[in-house]
Structure formats: structure tokens, C-alpha cells
Design a protein around this motif. Structure first.
Motif, short mmCIF file in Angstrom:
data_model
loop_
_atom_site.label_atom_id
_atom_site.label_comp_id
_atom_site.label_asym_id
_atom_site.label_seq_id
_atom_site.Cartn_x
_atom_site.Cartn_y
_atom_site.Cartn_z
N PHE A 103 0.82 -1.21 0.00
CA PHE A 103 0.00 0.00 0.00
C PHE A 103 0.86 1.26 0.00
O PHE A 103 0.68 2.15 -0.85
N TRP A 104 1.80 1.34 0.94
CA TRP A 104 2.57 2.57 1.06
C TRP A 104 3.57 2.74 -0.08
O TRP A 104 3.90 3.87 -0.47
N SER A 105 4.04 1.64 -0.66
CA SER A 105 4.92 1.75 -1.82
C SER A 105 4.18 2.36 -3.00
O SER A 105 4.67 3.30 -3.66
N LEU A 106 2.97 1.86 -3.28
CA LEU A 106 2.17 2.40 -4.37
C LEU A 106 1.67 3.81 -4.04
O LEU A 106 1.58 4.67 -4.92
N ARG A 111 -0.43 7.72 -5.59
CA ARG A 111 -1.54 7.30 -4.74
C ARG A 111 -2.81 6.98 -5.53
O ARG A 111 -3.65 6.19 -5.07
N GLU A 112 -2.97 7.56 -6.73
CA GLU A 112 -4.17 7.30 -7.52
C GLU A 112 -4.25 5.84 -7.97
O GLU A 112 -5.31 5.36 -8.36
N LEU A 113 -3.13 5.12 -7.91
CA LEU A 113 -3.11 3.71 -8.30
C LEU A 113 -3.74 2.80 -7.25
O LEU A 113 -4.14 1.67 -7.56
N VAL A 114 -3.82 3.28 -6.01
CA VAL A 114 -4.29 2.41 -4.94
C VAL A 114 -5.26 3.10 -3.98
O VAL A 114 -6.13 2.46 -3.39
N TYR A 115 -5.12 4.42 -3.81
CA TYR A 115 -5.93 5.14 -2.83
C TYR A 115 -6.18 6.55 -3.35
O TYR A 115 -5.52 7.51 -2.94
N PRO A 116 -7.14 6.69 -4.27
CA PRO A 116 -7.40 7.99 -4.89
C PRO A 116 -7.66 9.08 -3.85
O PRO A 116 -8.19 8.82 -2.77
N ASP A 179 -17.83 -5.60 -13.71
CA ASP A 179 -17.01 -4.73 -14.58
C ASP A 179 -16.33 -3.61 -13.78
O ASP A 179 -16.28 -2.46 -14.22
N ILE A 180 -15.83 -3.97 -12.62
CA ILE A 180 -15.06 -3.02 -11.81
C ILE A 180 -13.78 -3.70 -11.35
O ILE A 180 -13.74 -4.92 -11.15
N TRP A 181 -12.72 -2.91 -11.21
CA TRP A 181 -11.48 -3.41 -10.66
C TRP A 181 -11.39 -2.99 -9.19
O TRP A 181 -11.72 -1.86 -8.84
N VAL A 182 -10.96 -3.92 -8.36
CA VAL A 182 -10.86 -3.64 -6.93
C VAL A 182 -9.90 -2.48 -6.68
O VAL A 182 -10.16 -1.62 -5.83
N TYR A 183 -8.78 -2.45 -7.42
CA TYR A 183 -7.78 -1.39 -7.26
C TYR A 183 -7.54 -0.69 -8.60
O TYR A 183 -7.46 -1.36 -9.63
N PRO A 184 -7.42 0.63 -8.58
CA PRO A 184 -7.24 1.39 -9.83
C PRO A 184 -6.05 0.93 -10.67
O PRO A 184 -6.09 1.01 -11.90
N ILE A 185 -4.99 0.44 -10.02
CA ILE A 185 -3.81 0.03 -10.77
C ILE A 185 -4.11 -1.09 -11.75
O ILE A 185 -3.52 -1.16 -12.84
N LEU A 186 -5.07 -1.94 -11.43
CA LEU A 186 -5.38 -3.08 -12.30
C LEU A 186 -6.00 -2.62 -13.61
O LEU A 186 -5.83 -3.29 -14.64
N ALA A 187 -6.70 -1.49 -13.58
CA ALA A 187 -7.32 -0.98 -14.81
C ALA A 187 -6.28 -0.46 -15.79
O ALA A 187 -6.58 -0.29 -16.98
N LYS A 188 -5.08 -0.20 -15.33
CA LYS A 188 -4.02 0.35 -16.18
C LYS A 188 -3.11 -0.72 -16.76
O LYS A 188 -2.18 -0.41 -17.49
N LEU A 189 -3.35 -1.98 -16.40
CA LEU A 189 -2.47 -3.07 -16.84
C LEU A 189 -3.13 -3.90 -17.93
O LEU A 189 -4.34 -4.17 -17.87
N ASP A 190 -2.32 -4.34 -18.90
CA ASP A 190 -2.83 -5.30 -19.87
C ASP A 190 -2.67 -6.70 -19.28
O ASP A 190 -2.26 -6.87 -18.13
N ALA A 191 -2.98 -7.71 -20.07
CA ALA A 191 -2.96 -9.09 -19.57
C ALA A 191 -1.57 -9.49 -19.08
O ALA A 191 -1.43 -10.10 -18.01
N VAL A 192 -0.53 -9.15 -19.87
CA VAL A 192 0.84 -9.50 -19.49
C VAL A 192 1.25 -8.74 -18.23
O VAL A 192 1.83 -9.31 -17.30
#
Length: 235
Positions: A103-106, A111-116, A179-192
């Protein structure tokens, strides 16, 4: 020693229950919080960790009380002690440290990647620290104050693997169903990228398991009696 453990674990349990209760109170009053979307609070690893820590300290307190009233050789005491040690070694310590570190690393990276930032108007800073910061000193104090016997690495890693797969499957199901991601960072990642992210997270949590085992042995010595000692006791 049992009395000291009771005081320690009673305080830890009270704090954990308070943190979980405040999580319900604060997030439950704001309809724009993710707790009101599909999966509720149970889709967040932070909340699952809070519940896990609460259950763990509850088991610890029960063990302390039984050891004070009964012999430590009592069957129920032995079973609960093994359960307590297993929970701490395999879940409470590695998951707790992982929640704090990830959490604190991200957060400090972006912070928008984990805690907007919008969450600041919903969750007060003290509750944020209760969920993501306080867990580290709690598990470290527990490690230093109480001895825990670790299972074999094979069994420990297997339980962690099952836990990780179960949670990641749950995260994927939430995305599929709502159709929601638990954490914002996941929405920015492709499959790989997501595969790399999940795999690296698993290896990090394995590293924290090994760290907990190493610190425990450093503090308490070897937690597993040798075969010769076990044979002598049996004789």
C-alpha cells in the motif's frame, strides 16, 4: 508469562475490533464508497487482513486464557496453539506486512493507483493508518513477545499459494461480474502486465513469510525440535 500475553492480546484484539467497527461505520455512511459496490468491503485485501488479524488475536487471547486455567498439555490447548502458530506464520505476518508494504509503496509512487485522493473526504487519516500502518508494529510486537512454531516451508508455501489464488480469483470474478477493478492500478495493466503484477506480488508475500520465519528464529531460536529430541521425549 500467560498473564502478560492476556494483557497484550486483549489490547490487540480490542484495537482490531475497533478498527473493523470503524471501517463499517465510516464507509457505511458514504454511498459513494466502494464498500457499496459488488463484493462490498470483502473485495479489499485491507479489510480481509483486518478481519484476519482480529480473528488471530482472538485465538491468541483464547489460548492465553486456556493456558492460564488448564495445563499447556491439555489437548484443546495444544490444538489451539498449533492453530495460532499456523495462522501467524502463514497468514497474519506475511499478509499484514504485505498490506503495509504494497500500500505505502504504491501510495508514495502514485496514490491514484491504490488510494485515490477522493477517499480523503470519506476515510479520515487516522482510519487509513489504522488499516494500512498500525498492522506492522502489531505483528512485529507479536513476533518479539510470543514464540511461534513455523510449519515446514512446503506446507507454509502451499497454504499461501491457496490463499493467493483464492483472492486473485475473487478479484477477477468481481471484475467479470460487475465490470469493476478492486484497485485502480489493475485498470491500467494489460494481460501480461497483470500476470507480472500478480506473480511478483506472490513472490513478495513468500519473501515476507521467509522474513517472519528468519526473525522468529533470530529471536527465539529454532522453533522445531530435532528428531533426536523428539525421540527422547517419546521414550
Amino acid at each position: 508469562m500467560a498473564a502478560l500475553g492476556i494483557v497484550l492480546h486483549l489490547g490487540f484484539l480490542a484495537w482490531s475490533v475497533f478498527a473493523v467497527w470503524q471501517n463499517f461505520e465510516v464507509t457505511g455512511s458514504r454511498l459513494n464508497h466502494g464498500a457499496h459496490s459488488y463484493g462490498g468491503r470483502w473485495k479489499y485485501l485491507t479489510f480481509l487482513n483486518q478481519v484476519l488479524q482480529t480473528a488471530f488475536f482472538g485465538v491468541c487471547l483464547l489460548c492465553d486464557l486456556l493456558q492460564l486455567c488448564l495445563s499447556t498439555r491439555n489437548r484443546l490447548c495444544s490444538v489451539l496453539t498449533r492453530l495460532k502458530d499456523c495462522i501467524f506464520a502463514v497468514l497474519a505476518f506475511p499478509v499484514g506486512v504485505f498490506v503495509f508494504t504494497s500500500f505505502w509503496s504504491l501510495y508514495f509512487y502514485d496514490r491514484e493507483l491504490v488510494y485515490p485522493k477522493d477517499l480523503d473526504s470519506i476515510i479520515p487519516h487516522w482510519l487509513n493508518h489504522a488499516m494500512h500502518t498500525a498492522i506492522l508494529p502489531l505483528v512485529l510486537i507479536e513476533l518479539l513477545a510470543c514464540s511461534h512454531h513455523y510449519p515446514s516451508k512446503k506446507n507454509g508455501f502451499a497454504v499461501l499459494l491457496v490463499f493467493s489464488i483464492a483472492y486473485l480469483s475473487w478479484v477477477q470474478w468481481v471484475h467479470f461480474a460487475a465490470d469493476i477493478w478492486v484497485y485502480p492500478i489493475l485498470a491500467k495493466l494489460d494481460a501480461v502486465g497483470m500476470l507480472v503484477f500478480f506473480a511478483s506480488s506472490f513472490f513478495v508475500i513468500l519473501a515476507f513469510y521467509c522474513l517472519g520465519e528468519w526473525l522468529t528464529r533470530l529471536r527465539w531460536g529454532s522453533g522445531r525440535p530435532s528428531k533426536k529430541r523428539r525421540k527422547k521425549k517419546s521414550n
